[in-house]
Design an enzyme around this catalytic site. Structure first.
Site, PDB file in Angstrom:
ATOM      1  N   ASN A   1      -0.763  -5.314   2.688  1.00 24.43           N
ATOM      2  CA  ASN A   1       0.048  -4.307   2.347  1.00 24.43           C
ATOM      3  C   ASN A   1      -0.866  -3.309   1.650  1.00 24.43           C
ATOM      4  OD1 ASN A   1       2.160  -2.498   1.487  1.00 24.43           O
ATOM      5  ND2 ASN A   1       2.977  -4.090  -0.064  1.00 24.43           N
ATOM      6  N   TRP A   2      -1.245  -2.218   2.314  1.00 24.75           N
ATOM      7  CA  TRP A   2      -1.866  -1.199   1.965  1.00 24.75           C
ATOM      8  C   TRP A   2      -1.431  -0.304   0.941  1.00 24.75           C
ATOM      9  CZ3 TRP A   2      -5.240   0.618   6.591  1.00 24.75           C
ATOM     10  CH2 TRP A   2      -6.084  -0.415   7.076  1.00 24.75           C
ATOM     11  N   LYS A   3       0.081  -0.195   0.921  1.00 27.26           N
ATOM     12  CA  LYS A   3       0.719   0.614  -0.254  1.00 27.26           C
ATOM     13  C   LYS A   3       0.459   2.128   0.297  1.00 27.26           C
ATOM     14  CE  LYS A   3       1.316  -3.238  -3.334  1.00 27.26           C
ATOM     15  NZ  LYS A   3       1.712  -3.658  -4.511  1.00 27.26           N
TER      16      LYS A   3
ATOM     17  N   HIS B   1      10.553  -4.532  -0.368  1.00 24.32           N
ATOM     18  CA  HIS B   1       9.419  -4.599  -1.285  1.00 24.32           C
ATOM     19  C   HIS B   1       9.968  -4.228  -2.618  1.00 24.32           C
ATOM     20  CE1 HIS B   1       5.793  -4.255  -3.561  1.00 24.32           C
ATOM     21  NE2 HIS B   1       5.023  -5.032  -2.760  1.00 24.32           N
TER      22      HIS B   1
ATOM     23  N   GLU C   1       8.871  -2.751  -4.843  1.00 29.13           N
ATOM     24  CA  GLU C   1       8.472  -1.104  -5.248  1.00 29.13           C
ATOM     25  C   GLU C   1       9.585  -0.448  -4.769  1.00 29.13           C
ATOM     26  OE1 GLU C   1       4.399  -1.294  -4.365  1.00 29.13           O
ATOM     27  OE2 GLU C   1       4.057  -2.404  -5.857  1.00 29.13           O
TER      28      GLU C   1
ATOM     29  N   GLU D   1       7.850 -12.826  -3.690  1.00 28.90           N
ATOM     30  CA  GLU D   1       6.845 -12.014  -4.676  1.00 28.90           C
ATOM     31  C   GLU D   1       7.411 -11.801  -5.786  1.00 28.90           C
ATOM     32  OE1 GLU D   1       3.727  -9.521  -2.088  1.00 28.90           O
ATOM     33  OE2 GLU D   1       5.703  -8.236  -2.267  1.00 28.90           O
TER      34      GLU D   1
ATOM     35  N   GLY E   1       0.452  -6.753  -8.693  1.00 26.61           N
ATOM     36  CA  GLY E   1      -0.602  -5.644  -9.161  1.00 26.61           C
ATOM     37  C   GLY E   1      -0.858  -5.924 -10.556  1.00 26.61           C
TER      38      GLY E   1
ATOM     39  N   SER F   1      -0.619 -10.617  -6.652  1.00 26.05           N
ATOM     40  CA  SER F   1      -2.137 -10.833  -7.260  1.00 26.05           C
ATOM     41  C   SER F   1      -3.037 -12.082  -6.362  1.00 26.05           C
ATOM     42  CB  SER F   1      -2.108 -11.120  -8.773  1.00 26.05           C
ATOM     43  OG  SER F   1      -1.605  -9.937  -9.277  1.00 26.05           O
TER      44      SER F   1
ATOM     45  N   GLY G   1      -1.523  -7.274  -1.573  1.00 24.67           N
ATOM     46  CA  GLY G   1      -1.662  -5.851  -1.939  1.00 24.67           C
ATOM     47  C   GLY G   1      -3.117  -5.304  -2.097  1.00 24.67           C
ATOM     48  N   GLY G   2      -3.520  -5.294  -3.283  1.00 22.81           N
ATOM     49  CA  GLY G   2      -4.699  -4.753  -3.818  1.00 22.81           C
ATOM     50  C   GLY G   2      -5.874  -5.298  -3.354  1.00 22.81           C
TER      51      GLY G   2
HETATM   52  P1  PGA Z   1      -0.753  -7.318  -5.212  1.00 18.36           P
HETATM   53  O1  PGA Z   1       0.298  -6.687  -4.444  1.00 18.36           O
HETATM   54  O2  PGA Z   1      -1.582  -8.455  -4.436  1.00 18.36           O
HETATM   55  O3  PGA Z   1      -1.499  -6.187  -5.491  1.00 18.36           O
HETATM   56  O4  PGA Z   1      -0.284  -7.990  -6.362  1.00 18.36           O
HETATM   57  C1  PGA Z   1       1.198  -7.367  -3.383  1.00 18.36           C
HETATM   58  C2  PGA Z   1       2.514  -6.859  -2.959  1.00 18.36           C
HETATM   59  O5  PGA Z   1       2.920  -5.972  -3.665  1.00 18.36           O
HETATM   60  O6  PGA Z   1       2.904  -7.080  -1.904  1.00 18.36           O
END
Ligand code: PGA
Length: 256
Positions: A9-11, A99, A101, A171, A177, A216, A237-238
């Site tokens: 997930n590149w956000k 998600h 966010e 999640e 994050g 994470s 994500g990251g």
């Molecule tokens: P993260 O994000 O791996 O940076 O914690 C995961 C996500 O939001 O899908």
């Protein structure tokens, strides 16, 4: 046997030039045996999707193209939104829905999320429905209750056969994050609860549905998470922004 699905997930990262470079570097780092073991998807910003579709199709890269969200209507006066129909035209095959966010920053409700899940399925794409508790909910011992409610509401009026081919991403909000990932045992406990809930409400779907863990995830913790019985993949994500690190996660078997 459920084939693992590892999704990046590149956000709101990577413009379309960077996206092209990243997917090409990722494809270079992966081999056919990786794709035999694991399904891989990349969820890029909307502005990247057309470029990525071209690279994936021209170079024959076996990575599924994914989006990070969408509206539920096909078209209309919804300034700034993108429809499932538009995504399907780009050969997007998986769409992240709900998600944390989107839930917490943009105020998406369980009702909106359910509309999106059904709209994505109607266009023959696969939703990745995200669920997870906040720190306070965990401290109050309400993790399973919260996750079960998100599942019930998010999957309202979805047919058993469609639930079976979906993906649920567990999640925990406090792990996204933050560098604080759930222990493999804690993650397994909740993923097992998710499967039990699916079994309860949609019976046969529980054996087929894929459940990812997200929060994470890195190369170093991927193998232990993937060893858990009810974890069928990872939503990253990251660490998915860097093709070297993301490919290490996808090759988690070799790191063990
Ligand atoms: P993260 O994000 O791996 O940076 O914690 C995961 C996500 O939001 O899908």
């Amino acid at each position: 046997m459920r084939k693992p699905l590892i999704s990046g997930n590149w956000k709101m990262h990577h413009n379309h030039f960077e996206a092209i470079q990243t997917i090409q570097r990722l494809a270079y780092a992966l081999s056919s045996s990786d794709y035999e073991n694991v399904d891989v998807s990349v969820h890029a910003p909307f502005t990247d999707l057309r470029s990525l579709q071209t690279v994936i199709e021209v170079d024959g890269i076996p990575i599924s193209l994914g989006a990070q969200h969408c509206h539920w209507e096909d078209k209309g006066a919804f300034t700034g939104e993108v429809s499932p129909e538009m995504l399907a035209k780009l050969n997007v095959s998986l769409v992240i829905v709900g998600h944390s966010e989107r839930r917490h920053i943009f105020g998406e409700s369980n009702e909106d999320i359910n509309r999106k899940v059904r709209a994505v399925i109607a266009k023959e794409m696969t939703p990745i429905l995200c669920v997870g508790e906040t720190t306070e909910e965990r401290e109050d011992g309400r993790t399973l209750e919260v996750v079960e409610k998100q599942l019930e509401d998010g999957l309202k009026e979805v047919k058993t056969s469609d639930v079976a081919s979906m993906v649920i991403a567990y999640e925990p909000v406090w792990a996204i994050g933050t560098g604080k990932n759930a222990t493999p045992e804690d993650a397994q406990e909740v993923c097992k609860g998710i499967r039990a809930k699916v079994e309860n409400a949609w019976k046969s779907a529980s054996e087929q549905i894929r459940i990812q863990y997200g929060g994470s995830v890195k190369g170093i913790n991927a193998p232990d998470l993937m060893k858990q019985k009810d974890i069928d993949g990872l939503l990253v994500g990251g660490a998915s922004l860097d093709p070297d690190e993301f490919s290490r996660i996808i090759k988690y078997r070799l790191l063990d």
